[in-house]
Design a protein around this motif. Sequence first.
Motif, mmCIF file in Angstrom:
data_model
loop_
_atom_site.group_PDB
_atom_site.id
_atom_site.type_symbol
_atom_site.label_atom_id
_atom_site.label_comp_id
_atom_site.label_asym_id
_atom_site.label_seq_id
_atom_site.Cartn_x
_atom_site.Cartn_y
_atom_site.Cartn_z
ATOM 1 N N TRP A 174 13.198 5.800 -0.419
ATOM 2 C CA TRP A 174 13.978 7.041 -0.396
ATOM 3 C C TRP A 174 13.072 8.245 -0.197
ATOM 4 C CZ3 TRP A 174 18.371 5.065 0.468
ATOM 5 C CH2 TRP A 174 18.707 3.857 -0.114
ATOM 6 N N LEU A 175 11.859 8.176 -0.756
ATOM 7 C CA LEU A 175 10.882 9.243 -0.516
ATOM 8 C C LEU A 175 10.491 9.267 0.962
ATOM 9 C CD1 LEU A 175 9.049 11.464 -1.604
ATOM 10 C CD2 LEU A 175 7.336 9.699 -2.155
ATOM 11 N N THR A 176 10.385 8.092 1.553
ATOM 12 C CA THR A 176 10.095 8.002 2.992
ATOM 13 C C THR A 176 11.157 8.738 3.809
ATOM 14 O OG1 THR A 176 8.953 5.886 2.762
ATOM 15 C CG2 THR A 176 9.871 6.398 4.928
ATOM 16 N N ILE A 177 12.414 8.516 3.450
ATOM 17 C CA ILE A 177 13.503 9.156 4.190
ATOM 18 C C ILE A 177 13.513 10.662 3.956
ATOM 19 C CG2 ILE A 177 16.021 9.275 4.407
ATOM 20 C CD1 ILE A 177 16.069 6.253 3.816
ATOM 21 N N VAL A 178 13.208 11.084 2.743
ATOM 22 C CA VAL A 178 13.137 12.518 2.446
ATOM 23 C C VAL A 178 12.043 13.174 3.287
ATOM 24 C CG1 VAL A 178 12.536 14.218 0.679
ATOM 25 C CG2 VAL A 178 14.106 12.353 0.125
ATOM 26 N N ILE A 179 10.876 12.519 3.362
ATOM 27 C CA ILE A 179 9.780 13.059 4.173
ATOM 28 C C ILE A 179 10.184 13.110 5.636
ATOM 29 C CG2 ILE A 179 7.428 12.632 4.979
ATOM 30 C CD1 ILE A 179 6.850 11.438 2.204
ATOM 31 N N MET A 180 10.893 12.073 6.108
ATOM 32 C CA MET A 180 11.384 12.080 7.488
ATOM 33 C C MET A 180 12.236 13.319 7.752
ATOM 34 S SD MET A 180 14.072 9.483 9.304
ATOM 35 C CE MET A 180 14.721 9.854 10.956
ATOM 36 N N ARG B 291 0.868 -1.186 0.000
ATOM 37 C CA ARG B 291 0.000 0.000 0.000
ATOM 38 C C ARG B 291 0.899 1.228 0.000
ATOM 39 N NH1 ARG B 291 -4.621 -1.368 4.423
ATOM 40 N NH2 ARG B 291 -5.496 0.557 3.548
ATOM 41 N N ARG B 292 1.032 1.840 -1.134
ATOM 42 C CA ARG B 292 2.046 2.876 -1.340
ATOM 43 C C ARG B 292 1.852 4.099 -0.443
ATOM 44 N NH1 ARG B 292 2.907 3.010 -7.946
ATOM 45 N NH2 ARG B 292 3.982 0.966 -8.088
ATOM 46 N N VAL B 293 0.619 4.434 -0.132
ATOM 47 C CA VAL B 293 0.391 5.620 0.685
ATOM 48 C C VAL B 293 1.070 5.484 2.046
ATOM 49 C CG1 VAL B 293 -1.797 4.824 1.687
ATOM 50 C CG2 VAL B 293 -1.369 7.273 1.407
ATOM 51 N N TYR B 294 1.264 4.239 2.496
ATOM 52 C CA TYR B 294 1.889 4.031 3.804
ATOM 53 C C TYR B 294 3.382 4.353 3.791
ATOM 54 C CZ TYR B 294 -2.251 2.270 6.137
ATOM 55 O OH TYR B 294 -3.482 2.172 6.723
ATOM 56 N N TRP B 295 3.988 4.391 2.626
ATOM 57 C CA TRP B 295 5.369 4.886 2.559
ATOM 58 C C TRP B 295 5.410 6.353 2.996
ATOM 59 C CZ3 TRP B 295 9.300 1.708 2.250
ATOM 60 C CH2 TRP B 295 9.188 0.500 1.552
ATOM 61 N N LEU B 296 4.404 7.105 2.587
ATOM 62 C CA LEU B 296 4.348 8.521 2.956
ATOM 63 C C LEU B 296 4.072 8.674 4.452
ATOM 64 C CD1 LEU B 296 2.193 9.834 -0.047
ATOM 65 C CD2 LEU B 296 4.666 9.466 0.061
ATOM 66 N N TYR B 297 3.109 7.871 4.948
ATOM 67 C CA TYR B 297 2.834 7.905 6.388
ATOM 68 C C TYR B 297 4.088 7.541 7.188
ATOM 69 C CZ TYR B 297 -2.111 7.736 4.964
ATOM 70 O OH TYR B 297 -3.338 7.990 4.392
ATOM 71 N N SER B 298 4.821 6.564 6.683
ATOM 72 C CA SER B 298 6.028 6.119 7.389
ATOM 73 C C SER B 298 7.041 7.244 7.502
ATOM 74 C CB SER B 298 6.656 4.925 6.675
ATOM 75 O OG SER B 298 5.784 3.819 6.645
ATOM 76 N N GLY B 299 7.177 8.039 6.454
ATOM 77 C CA GLY B 299 8.101 9.166 6.496
ATOM 78 C C GLY B 299 7.706 10.186 7.543
ATOM 79 N N VAL B 300 6.397 10.478 7.616
ATOM 80 C CA VAL B 300 5.909 11.433 8.624
ATOM 81 C C VAL B 300 6.175 10.890 10.030
ATOM 82 C CG1 VAL B 300 3.859 12.549 9.571
ATOM 83 C CG2 VAL B 300 4.171 12.404 7.089
ATOM 84 N N LEU B 301 5.868 9.613 10.242
ATOM 85 C CA LEU B 301 6.036 9.010 11.563
ATOM 86 C C LEU B 301 7.510 8.922 11.956
ATOM 87 C CD1 LEU B 301 3.307 6.281 11.133
ATOM 88 C CD2 LEU B 301 3.269 8.102 12.857
#
Length: 525
Positions: free
Chosen positions: A199-205, A151-161
Amino acid sequence: MDFFKRISQQRMSAIFYMLMAIILIRICAIFIMGPMPQDAYYFFYAQHPSLSYFDHPPAIAWLIKASTTIFGKNIVAIKLGDSILSALTVLSVYLLARLFFLKNIAGKAVTLLLSTLMVSVLSLISTPDAPLLFFWTWTLYSLYRAIFEERRVYWLYSGVLMGLAFDSKYTAVFLPAGLILFLLISTKYRHRLFSPWPWLTIVIMVLVSAPVIIWNYENHFASFAFQGSKRLESVGSFELNPRFTLGLIGHQLALLIPVLFIFLLRGVYLSLKDWGQKRVFPEKKKFLLSFFLPIFLTFFLLSPIYWVKINWIMPAYISGIILIAASVKEKWIEYQVIFSFIIHLGLLAEILFYPFPIKSDDTWVGWRALWQRTEIYKQKYKADFVFSADSYKSSATLNLYSDSFVLGQNVIGEPALHFDYIGTNLSKLKGKCAIFIDSDPTFKNIARGEPNPAKLKPYFQSVNQLKPIIIFRNGKPVRKFLVYLCHLYNPFPLGKNPMSQIDRKHQLTFIKQKSTSYPYINLKK
Protein backbone atom coordinates in the motif's frame (compact mmCIF):
# COMPACT_ATOMS: atom_id res chain seq x y z
CA MET A 1 26.22 -22.51 -22.16
CA ASP A 2 25.20 -18.91 -22.72
CA PHE A 3 22.59 -18.75 -25.53
CA PHE A 4 24.29 -15.76 -27.12
CA LYS A 5 27.51 -17.75 -27.43
CA ARG A 6 25.65 -20.69 -28.93
CA ILE A 7 23.99 -18.68 -31.66
CA SER A 8 27.39 -17.33 -32.67
CA GLN A 9 28.74 -20.88 -33.19
CA GLN A 10 28.75 -22.54 -36.59
CA ARG A 11 25.35 -24.30 -36.48
CA MET A 12 23.50 -21.12 -35.70
CA SER A 13 25.89 -18.54 -37.11
CA ALA A 14 23.39 -17.60 -39.84
CA ILE A 15 20.78 -16.84 -37.16
CA PHE A 16 23.29 -14.72 -35.28
CA TYR A 17 24.09 -12.67 -38.37
CA MET A 18 20.40 -12.29 -39.20
CA LEU A 19 19.74 -10.96 -35.69
CA MET A 20 22.65 -8.53 -36.04
CA ALA A 21 21.30 -7.50 -39.46
CA ILE A 22 17.89 -6.75 -37.92
CA ILE A 23 19.56 -4.50 -35.36
CA LEU A 24 21.63 -2.85 -38.11
CA ILE A 25 18.48 -2.17 -40.16
CA ARG A 26 16.97 -0.41 -37.15
CA ILE A 27 20.10 1.71 -36.73
CA CYS A 28 20.17 2.63 -40.43
CA ALA A 29 16.47 3.54 -40.34
CA ILE A 30 17.19 6.16 -37.68
CA PHE A 31 19.18 8.14 -40.25
CA ILE A 32 17.24 7.49 -43.47
CA MET A 33 13.62 7.48 -42.30
CA GLY A 34 11.71 10.75 -42.36
CA PRO A 35 9.55 12.01 -39.52
CA MET A 36 6.35 10.25 -38.54
CA PRO A 37 3.47 12.46 -37.38
CA GLN A 38 3.87 10.96 -33.90
CA ASP A 39 7.50 12.14 -33.79
CA ALA A 40 6.31 15.61 -34.67
CA TYR A 41 3.42 15.68 -32.22
CA TYR A 42 5.50 14.63 -29.23
CA PHE A 43 8.23 17.08 -30.25
CA PHE A 44 5.43 19.64 -30.12
CA TYR A 45 4.90 18.44 -26.53
CA ALA A 46 8.58 18.99 -25.75
CA GLN A 47 8.47 22.52 -27.20
CA HIS A 48 5.57 23.39 -24.90
CA PRO A 49 6.67 22.24 -21.42
CA SER A 50 3.78 21.32 -19.18
CA LEU A 51 3.09 19.19 -16.11
CA SER A 52 1.16 16.87 -18.41
CA TYR A 53 -0.67 16.94 -21.73
CA PHE A 54 -4.20 16.51 -22.99
CA ASP A 55 -3.88 13.07 -24.51
CA HIS A 56 -0.84 11.63 -22.69
CA PRO A 57 1.36 12.10 -19.62
CA PRO A 58 4.66 13.98 -19.96
CA ALA A 59 7.42 11.33 -20.05
CA ILE A 60 7.64 11.21 -23.85
CA ALA A 61 8.13 15.00 -23.83
CA TRP A 62 10.93 14.58 -21.26
CA LEU A 63 12.59 11.97 -23.46
CA ILE A 64 12.45 14.10 -26.61
CA LYS A 65 13.56 17.22 -24.76
CA ALA A 66 16.59 15.33 -23.44
CA SER A 67 17.50 13.76 -26.78
CA THR A 68 17.16 17.00 -28.77
CA THR A 69 19.13 18.89 -26.13
CA ILE A 70 21.97 16.36 -26.35
CA PHE A 71 21.96 15.51 -30.07
CA GLY A 72 20.51 18.69 -31.53
CA LYS A 73 17.06 19.65 -32.70
CA ASN A 74 16.60 17.35 -35.67
CA ILE A 75 14.67 14.26 -36.70
CA VAL A 76 17.62 11.94 -36.10
CA ALA A 77 17.91 13.17 -32.52
CA ILE A 78 14.27 12.35 -31.83
CA LYS A 79 14.65 8.81 -33.18
CA LEU A 80 17.99 8.36 -31.40
CA GLY A 81 16.31 9.06 -28.08
CA ASP A 82 13.65 6.45 -28.78
CA SER A 83 16.23 3.92 -29.96
CA ILE A 84 18.57 4.37 -27.01
CA LEU A 85 15.73 4.00 -24.52
CA SER A 86 14.46 0.91 -26.37
CA ALA A 87 17.95 -0.61 -26.22
CA LEU A 88 18.02 0.06 -22.48
CA THR A 89 14.62 -1.62 -22.19
CA VAL A 90 15.96 -4.74 -23.94
CA LEU A 91 18.90 -4.79 -21.51
CA SER A 92 16.46 -4.38 -18.63
CA VAL A 93 14.42 -7.34 -19.87
CA TYR A 94 17.59 -9.45 -19.84
CA LEU A 95 18.33 -8.45 -16.25
CA LEU A 96 14.72 -9.17 -15.29
CA ALA A 97 14.82 -12.57 -17.01
CA ARG A 98 18.01 -13.43 -15.11
CA LEU A 99 16.06 -13.21 -11.88
CA PHE A 100 13.91 -16.10 -13.10
CA PHE A 101 16.29 -18.17 -15.24
CA LEU A 102 19.92 -18.92 -16.01
CA LYS A 103 21.79 -16.97 -18.69
CA ASN A 104 20.82 -19.40 -21.44
CA ILE A 105 17.07 -18.89 -20.98
CA ALA A 106 17.46 -15.14 -20.39
CA GLY A 107 19.37 -15.01 -23.69
CA LYS A 108 16.47 -16.77 -25.40
CA ALA A 109 14.02 -14.21 -24.01
CA VAL A 110 16.10 -11.30 -25.29
CA THR A 111 16.59 -12.93 -28.71
CA LEU A 112 12.83 -13.38 -29.02
CA LEU A 113 12.25 -9.78 -27.97
CA LEU A 114 14.89 -8.38 -30.34
CA SER A 115 13.32 -10.25 -33.25
CA THR A 116 9.95 -8.52 -32.88
CA LEU A 117 8.60 -5.59 -34.83
CA MET A 118 7.60 -4.21 -31.43
CA VAL A 119 11.20 -3.20 -30.77
CA SER A 120 11.40 -1.63 -34.23
CA VAL A 121 8.25 0.40 -33.62
CA LEU A 122 9.51 1.56 -30.22
CA SER A 123 12.88 2.51 -31.72
CA LEU A 124 11.71 4.37 -34.82
CA ILE A 125 8.39 6.00 -33.91
CA SER A 126 8.04 8.28 -30.90
CA THR A 127 5.25 7.07 -28.64
CA PRO A 128 4.64 7.09 -24.88
CA ASP A 129 5.17 3.32 -25.01
CA ALA A 130 8.96 3.73 -25.12
CA PRO A 131 9.27 5.20 -21.59
CA LEU A 132 6.32 3.10 -20.41
CA LEU A 133 8.00 -0.21 -21.26
CA PHE A 134 11.29 0.93 -19.74
CA PHE A 135 9.72 1.84 -16.40
CA TRP A 136 7.34 -1.15 -16.58
CA THR A 137 10.29 -3.55 -16.86
CA TRP A 138 12.16 -1.96 -13.99
CA THR A 139 9.01 -1.99 -11.86
CA LEU A 140 8.78 -5.77 -12.29
CA TYR A 141 12.48 -6.06 -11.46
CA SER A 142 12.04 -4.00 -8.31
CA LEU A 143 8.88 -5.86 -7.21
CA TYR A 144 10.70 -9.16 -7.63
CA ARG A 145 13.42 -7.94 -5.29
CA ALA A 146 10.85 -6.68 -2.82
CA ILE A 147 8.70 -9.82 -2.79
CA PHE A 148 10.95 -12.80 -3.45
CA GLU A 149 14.13 -11.48 -1.84
CA GLU A 150 12.29 -9.62 0.96
CA ARG A 151 14.27 -6.43 0.48
CA ARG A 152 11.96 -3.77 1.84
CA VAL A 153 13.68 -0.79 0.23
CA TYR A 154 12.58 -2.15 -3.15
CA TRP A 155 8.96 -1.55 -2.21
CA LEU A 156 9.84 2.14 -2.19
CA TYR A 157 11.72 1.89 -5.48
CA SER A 158 8.73 0.08 -6.96
CA GLY A 159 6.44 2.95 -6.03
CA VAL A 160 8.72 5.48 -7.72
CA LEU A 161 9.01 3.33 -10.85
CA MET A 162 5.25 2.75 -10.99
CA GLY A 163 4.73 6.49 -10.77
CA LEU A 164 7.19 7.12 -13.59
CA ALA A 165 5.40 4.47 -15.65
CA PHE A 166 2.12 6.31 -15.03
CA ASP A 167 3.87 9.55 -16.00
CA SER A 168 4.54 7.76 -19.30
CA LYS A 169 1.12 6.30 -20.10
CA TYR A 170 -2.11 5.56 -18.27
CA THR A 171 -1.76 1.85 -19.09
CA ALA A 172 0.53 1.77 -16.05
CA VAL A 173 -2.57 1.34 -13.86
CA PHE A 174 -2.14 -2.36 -14.67
CA LEU A 175 1.03 -2.38 -12.54
CA PRO A 176 -0.65 -1.91 -9.13
CA ALA A 177 -3.48 -4.11 -10.41
CA GLY A 178 -0.98 -6.86 -11.25
CA LEU A 179 0.69 -6.51 -7.86
CA ILE A 180 -2.60 -6.88 -5.98
CA LEU A 181 -3.64 -9.79 -8.22
CA PHE A 182 -0.39 -11.63 -7.54
CA LEU A 183 -0.68 -11.18 -3.78
CA LEU A 184 -4.26 -12.42 -3.91
CA ILE A 185 -3.47 -15.60 -5.85
CA SER A 186 -0.17 -16.31 -4.09
CA THR A 187 -0.41 -18.82 -1.26
CA LYS A 188 3.07 -17.97 0.03
CA TYR A 189 2.98 -14.18 -0.19
CA ARG A 190 -0.70 -13.39 0.33
CA HIS A 191 0.00 -12.29 3.88
CA ARG A 192 1.84 -9.25 2.48
CA LEU A 193 -1.55 -7.76 1.67
CA PHE A 194 -1.88 -7.17 5.40
CA SER A 195 1.48 -5.42 5.64
CA PRO A 196 1.91 -1.70 4.85
CA TRP A 197 4.46 -2.25 2.07
CA PRO A 198 2.26 -2.87 -0.99
CA TRP A 199 0.00 0.00 0.00
CA LEU A 200 2.96 2.30 0.63
CA THR A 201 4.16 1.41 -2.87
CA ILE A 202 0.83 2.53 -4.32
CA VAL A 203 0.86 5.74 -2.27
CA ILE A 204 4.35 6.56 -3.58
CA MET A 205 3.13 5.82 -7.12
CA VAL A 206 0.36 8.38 -6.67
CA LEU A 207 2.81 10.97 -5.32
CA VAL A 208 5.21 10.49 -8.24
CA SER A 209 2.23 10.78 -10.58
CA ALA A 210 1.50 14.22 -9.15
CA PRO A 211 2.33 16.15 -12.37
CA VAL A 212 -0.38 14.26 -14.25
CA ILE A 213 -2.90 14.58 -11.43
CA ILE A 214 -2.26 18.29 -10.91
CA TRP A 215 -2.55 19.05 -14.64
CA ASN A 216 -5.84 17.18 -14.81
CA TYR A 217 -7.16 18.98 -11.73
CA GLU A 218 -6.26 22.36 -13.23
CA ASN A 219 -7.87 21.43 -16.56
CA HIS A 220 -11.12 19.90 -15.35
CA PHE A 221 -9.73 16.34 -15.65
CA ALA A 222 -9.73 16.70 -19.42
CA SER A 223 -7.07 14.05 -20.05
CA PHE A 224 -8.62 11.45 -17.75
CA ALA A 225 -11.96 12.08 -19.43
CA PHE A 226 -10.49 11.79 -22.91
CA GLN A 227 -8.66 8.54 -22.19
CA GLY A 228 -11.26 7.10 -19.83
CA SER A 229 -14.89 8.16 -19.80
CA LYS A 230 -15.07 9.08 -23.48
CA ARG A 231 -13.83 5.63 -24.47
CA LEU A 232 -16.09 3.95 -21.96
CA GLU A 233 -19.02 5.71 -23.63
CA SER A 234 -18.01 4.08 -26.91
CA VAL A 235 -17.76 0.69 -25.22
CA GLY A 236 -21.16 1.29 -23.64
CA SER A 237 -22.81 1.35 -27.06
CA PHE A 238 -21.97 -2.39 -27.26
CA GLU A 239 -22.04 -2.89 -31.00
CA LEU A 240 -20.35 -6.18 -31.88
CA ASN A 241 -17.83 -5.95 -34.69
CA PRO A 242 -15.81 -9.16 -35.21
CA ARG A 243 -13.51 -7.29 -37.60
CA PHE A 244 -12.09 -5.40 -34.62
CA THR A 245 -10.98 -8.67 -33.02
CA LEU A 246 -9.58 -10.01 -36.28
CA GLY A 247 -7.73 -6.73 -36.74
CA LEU A 248 -6.27 -6.97 -33.24
CA ILE A 249 -5.09 -10.55 -33.83
CA GLY A 250 -3.55 -9.56 -37.15
CA HIS A 251 -1.76 -6.60 -35.60
CA GLN A 252 -0.36 -8.68 -32.74
CA LEU A 253 0.80 -11.39 -35.16
CA ALA A 254 2.69 -8.70 -37.07
CA LEU A 255 4.00 -6.99 -33.94
CA LEU A 256 5.50 -10.12 -32.38
CA ILE A 257 6.03 -12.14 -35.61
CA PRO A 258 3.69 -15.17 -35.90
CA VAL A 259 6.04 -17.78 -34.39
CA LEU A 260 6.41 -15.89 -31.12
CA PHE A 261 2.76 -14.88 -30.87
CA ILE A 262 1.57 -18.47 -31.36
CA PHE A 263 4.09 -19.81 -28.83
CA LEU A 264 3.08 -17.09 -26.39
CA LEU A 265 -0.58 -18.12 -26.55
CA ARG A 266 0.39 -21.78 -26.33
CA GLY A 267 2.74 -21.21 -23.40
CA VAL A 268 0.22 -19.19 -21.40
CA TYR A 269 -2.49 -21.78 -22.07
CA LEU A 270 -0.25 -24.66 -20.93
CA SER A 271 0.76 -22.71 -17.81
CA LEU A 272 -2.87 -22.11 -16.87
CA LYS A 273 -3.72 -25.75 -17.63
CA ASP A 274 -0.81 -26.91 -15.49
CA TRP A 275 -1.93 -24.58 -12.69
CA GLY A 276 -5.43 -26.01 -12.83
CA GLN A 277 -4.16 -29.58 -12.54
CA LYS A 278 -1.73 -28.99 -9.69
CA ARG A 279 -2.26 -27.80 -6.19
CA VAL A 280 1.25 -26.38 -6.16
CA PHE A 281 2.14 -23.92 -8.91
CA PRO A 282 5.41 -21.93 -8.98
CA GLU A 283 4.99 -18.54 -7.36
CA LYS A 284 7.29 -16.92 -9.90
CA LYS A 285 5.07 -18.09 -12.75
CA LYS A 286 2.09 -16.61 -10.93
CA PHE A 287 4.04 -13.35 -10.74
CA LEU A 288 4.72 -13.27 -14.48
CA LEU A 289 1.12 -14.21 -15.31
CA SER A 290 -0.18 -11.45 -13.04
CA PHE A 291 1.48 -8.82 -15.21
CA PHE A 292 0.50 -10.48 -18.48
CA LEU A 293 -3.08 -11.70 -18.19
CA PRO A 294 -4.89 -8.57 -16.92
CA ILE A 295 -3.81 -6.25 -19.72
CA PHE A 296 -3.86 -8.97 -22.41
CA LEU A 297 -7.32 -10.25 -21.52
CA THR A 298 -8.79 -6.79 -20.92
CA PHE A 299 -8.02 -5.57 -24.41
CA PHE A 300 -8.86 -8.84 -26.14
CA LEU A 301 -12.23 -8.95 -24.38
CA LEU A 302 -12.85 -5.33 -25.41
CA SER A 303 -11.87 -5.95 -29.03
CA PRO A 304 -15.27 -7.22 -30.30
CA ILE A 305 -16.86 -3.87 -29.38
CA TYR A 306 -13.96 -1.40 -29.50
CA TRP A 307 -10.99 -0.84 -31.83
CA VAL A 308 -7.89 -1.72 -29.78
CA LYS A 309 -4.75 -0.05 -31.07
CA ILE A 310 -1.72 -2.13 -31.99
CA ASN A 311 0.46 -0.84 -29.14
CA TRP A 312 -1.92 -1.09 -26.18
CA ILE A 313 -0.99 -4.66 -25.25
CA MET A 314 2.79 -4.13 -25.53
CA PRO A 315 3.53 -4.06 -21.75
CA ALA A 316 2.05 -7.54 -21.32
CA TYR A 317 4.70 -9.00 -23.60
CA ILE A 318 7.55 -8.19 -21.20
CA SER A 319 6.51 -10.82 -18.65
CA GLY A 320 4.83 -12.98 -21.30
CA ILE A 321 8.04 -13.50 -23.29
CA ILE A 322 10.01 -14.29 -20.13
CA LEU A 323 7.30 -16.75 -19.07
CA ILE A 324 7.52 -18.84 -22.24
CA ALA A 325 11.22 -18.41 -23.10
CA ALA A 326 12.30 -21.69 -21.50
CA SER A 327 9.72 -23.71 -23.46
CA VAL A 328 10.66 -22.40 -26.93
CA LYS A 329 13.08 -24.76 -28.61
CA GLU A 330 16.03 -23.36 -30.53
CA LYS A 331 14.55 -24.59 -33.80
CA TRP A 332 11.55 -22.32 -33.37
CA ILE A 333 13.74 -19.40 -32.35
CA GLU A 334 15.57 -19.91 -35.66
CA TYR A 335 12.26 -19.71 -37.54
CA GLN A 336 11.29 -16.59 -35.58
CA VAL A 337 14.55 -14.83 -36.46
CA ILE A 338 14.33 -15.87 -40.13
CA PHE A 339 10.75 -14.54 -40.37
CA SER A 340 11.83 -11.34 -38.66
CA PHE A 341 14.85 -10.90 -40.95
CA ILE A 342 12.67 -11.22 -44.06
CA ILE A 343 10.11 -8.75 -42.65
CA HIS A 344 12.81 -6.25 -41.72
CA LEU A 345 14.36 -6.50 -45.18
CA GLY A 346 10.93 -5.62 -46.54
CA LEU A 347 10.72 -2.73 -44.07
CA LEU A 348 14.09 -1.42 -45.23
CA ALA A 349 13.00 -1.66 -48.89
CA GLU A 350 9.79 0.21 -48.06
CA ILE A 351 11.72 3.00 -46.31
CA LEU A 352 14.24 3.31 -49.14
CA PHE A 353 12.09 2.83 -52.23
CA TYR A 354 8.48 3.16 -51.02
CA PRO A 355 7.10 0.55 -53.46
CA PHE A 356 3.82 0.32 -51.57
CA PRO A 357 2.52 3.84 -50.82
CA ILE A 358 0.66 4.12 -47.53
CA LYS A 359 -2.86 5.48 -47.93
CA SER A 360 -2.74 7.28 -44.62
CA ASP A 361 -1.11 10.29 -43.00
CA ASP A 362 0.82 7.83 -40.81
CA THR A 363 3.81 7.88 -43.13
CA TRP A 364 7.31 9.32 -43.18
CA VAL A 365 7.13 10.38 -46.83
CA GLY A 366 6.50 13.86 -48.19
CA TRP A 367 6.45 16.08 -45.12
CA ARG A 368 9.48 18.19 -46.01
CA ALA A 369 8.19 18.70 -49.55
CA LEU A 370 4.80 19.69 -48.15
CA TRP A 371 6.43 22.30 -45.93
CA GLN A 372 8.48 23.72 -48.81
CA ARG A 373 5.43 24.06 -51.07
CA THR A 374 3.34 25.48 -48.25
CA GLU A 375 5.97 28.16 -47.59
CA ILE A 376 5.86 29.12 -51.27
CA TYR A 377 2.08 29.54 -51.11
CA LYS A 378 2.28 31.48 -47.87
CA GLN A 379 4.80 33.95 -49.27
CA LYS A 380 3.11 34.26 -52.67
CA TYR A 381 -0.29 35.11 -51.20
CA LYS A 382 1.07 36.94 -48.14
CA ALA A 383 -0.92 34.74 -45.77
CA ASP A 384 -0.66 35.55 -42.07
CA PHE A 385 -0.84 31.98 -40.79
CA VAL A 386 -1.16 28.34 -41.83
CA PHE A 387 -3.43 25.72 -40.30
CA SER A 388 -4.65 22.19 -40.92
CA ALA A 389 -7.56 20.07 -39.68
CA ASP A 390 -6.60 16.38 -39.71
CA SER A 391 -6.46 15.92 -35.94
CA TYR A 392 -2.79 16.82 -35.38
CA LYS A 393 -0.71 15.16 -38.08
CA SER A 394 -0.19 17.81 -40.75
CA SER A 395 0.00 20.71 -38.29
CA ALA A 396 2.49 18.98 -36.00
CA THR A 397 4.71 17.74 -38.81
CA LEU A 398 4.77 21.10 -40.61
CA ASN A 399 5.84 22.60 -37.30
CA LEU A 400 8.98 20.48 -37.41
CA TYR A 401 10.20 22.63 -40.28
CA SER A 402 8.35 25.93 -40.09
CA ASP A 403 9.77 29.07 -38.50
CA SER A 404 6.24 30.27 -37.72
CA PHE A 405 3.75 28.21 -35.79
CA VAL A 406 1.27 26.13 -37.80
CA LEU A 407 -2.07 26.02 -36.03
CA GLY A 408 -4.45 23.12 -35.54
CA GLN A 409 -8.11 22.56 -36.23
CA ASN A 410 -9.21 24.61 -33.22
CA VAL A 411 -9.03 27.51 -35.70
CA ILE A 412 -12.36 26.28 -37.11
CA GLY A 413 -13.92 25.21 -33.84
CA GLU A 414 -12.90 21.55 -33.84
CA PRO A 415 -11.20 19.82 -30.88
CA ALA A 416 -7.46 19.78 -31.50
CA LEU A 417 -5.97 17.64 -28.71
CA HIS A 418 -3.13 19.51 -26.96
CA PHE A 419 -3.25 22.33 -29.51
CA ASP A 420 -6.21 23.49 -27.41
CA TYR A 421 -3.99 23.91 -24.33
CA ILE A 422 -0.94 25.92 -25.39
CA GLY A 423 -2.36 29.38 -24.87
CA THR A 424 -3.20 30.31 -28.46
CA ASN A 425 -5.27 33.48 -28.44
CA LEU A 426 -7.29 33.13 -31.64
CA SER A 427 -8.88 36.55 -31.25
CA LYS A 428 -5.50 38.05 -32.22
CA LEU A 429 -5.95 36.47 -35.67
CA LYS A 430 -9.24 38.20 -36.43
CA GLY A 431 -9.27 39.68 -39.91
CA LYS A 432 -6.15 37.78 -40.96
CA CYS A 433 -5.70 35.58 -44.04
CA ALA A 434 -4.65 31.96 -43.89
CA ILE A 435 -3.47 28.98 -45.91
CA PHE A 436 -5.48 25.87 -45.09
CA ILE A 437 -3.83 22.50 -45.78
CA ASP A 438 -6.23 19.57 -46.13
CA SER A 439 -4.67 16.11 -46.48
CA ASP A 440 -6.35 13.65 -48.83
CA PRO A 441 -4.64 10.33 -47.97
CA THR A 442 -6.97 8.13 -50.03
CA PHE A 443 -6.98 10.33 -53.14
CA LYS A 444 -8.12 8.84 -56.46
CA ASN A 445 -6.70 11.55 -58.74
CA ILE A 446 -4.60 14.71 -58.55
CA ALA A 447 -7.39 17.11 -59.52
CA ARG A 448 -8.68 19.87 -57.28
CA GLY A 449 -11.14 18.91 -54.58
CA GLU A 450 -14.21 20.53 -53.05
CA PRO A 451 -14.13 24.21 -54.06
CA ASN A 452 -15.28 25.66 -50.76
CA PRO A 453 -15.38 23.24 -47.78
CA ALA A 454 -18.42 23.84 -45.60
CA LYS A 455 -16.37 23.72 -42.39
CA LEU A 456 -14.42 26.82 -43.48
CA LYS A 457 -17.36 29.02 -44.45
CA PRO A 458 -18.43 30.22 -40.99
CA TYR A 459 -14.91 31.36 -40.12
CA PHE A 460 -13.74 33.14 -43.28
CA GLN A 461 -15.35 35.78 -45.44
CA SER A 462 -14.18 34.01 -48.60
CA VAL A 463 -12.26 30.88 -49.54
CA ASN A 464 -10.40 30.20 -52.81
CA GLN A 465 -9.02 26.82 -53.73
CA LEU A 466 -5.42 26.78 -54.97
CA LYS A 467 -3.58 24.12 -56.92
CA PRO A 468 -3.20 20.96 -54.80
CA ILE A 469 0.21 19.97 -53.50
CA ILE A 470 1.11 16.58 -54.99
CA ILE A 471 4.02 14.59 -53.61
CA PHE A 472 5.68 12.26 -56.11
CA ARG A 473 7.86 9.24 -55.40
CA ASN A 474 9.39 7.09 -58.12
CA GLY A 475 7.55 9.21 -60.68
CA LYS A 476 4.15 8.40 -59.18
CA PRO A 477 1.89 10.57 -56.99
CA VAL A 478 1.91 9.17 -53.45
CA ARG A 479 0.37 12.01 -51.42
CA LYS A 480 -2.12 14.77 -52.08
CA PHE A 481 -2.90 17.90 -50.09
CA LEU A 482 -5.71 20.28 -50.98
CA VAL A 483 -4.82 23.92 -50.45
CA TYR A 484 -7.17 26.85 -49.75
CA LEU A 485 -6.53 30.56 -49.43
CA CYS A 486 -8.85 31.84 -46.70
CA HIS A 487 -9.63 35.55 -46.30
CA LEU A 488 -10.58 37.61 -43.23
CA TYR A 489 -10.70 35.15 -40.35
CA ASN A 490 -13.47 35.50 -37.76
CA PRO A 491 -12.78 33.34 -34.67
CA PHE A 492 -16.28 33.93 -33.27
CA PRO A 493 -18.81 33.38 -36.06
CA LEU A 494 -22.33 34.48 -35.15
CA GLY A 495 -21.04 35.62 -31.78
CA LYS A 496 -20.14 32.08 -30.71
CA ASN A 497 -16.88 30.86 -29.25
CA PRO A 498 -15.20 28.48 -31.73
CA MET A 499 -15.20 25.83 -29.02
CA SER A 500 -19.00 25.87 -28.76
CA GLN A 501 -19.22 22.58 -30.65
CA ILE A 502 -17.02 20.79 -28.14
CA ASP A 503 -17.95 19.27 -24.79
CA ARG A 504 -16.98 22.20 -22.60
CA LYS A 505 -17.15 20.07 -19.48
CA HIS A 506 -13.79 18.62 -20.46
CA GLN A 507 -12.17 21.46 -22.44
CA LEU A 508 -12.99 24.72 -20.69
CA THR A 509 -9.40 25.91 -20.95
CA PHE A 510 -9.36 26.20 -24.73
CA ILE A 511 -8.54 29.89 -25.03
CA LYS A 512 -6.01 30.97 -22.44
CA GLN A 513 -4.79 34.52 -22.41
CA LYS A 514 -1.17 33.58 -21.76
CA SER A 515 0.44 34.04 -25.13
CA THR A 516 0.00 36.00 -28.32
CA SER A 517 3.04 34.55 -30.08
CA TYR A 518 3.82 31.07 -31.26
CA PRO A 519 7.35 30.19 -30.09
CA TYR A 520 8.79 27.22 -31.91
CA ILE A 521 12.15 25.75 -32.79
CA ASN A 522 12.23 24.18 -36.23
CA LEU A 523 14.06 21.04 -37.30
CA LYS A 524 15.46 22.15 -40.63
CA LYS A 525 18.45 20.05 -41.58
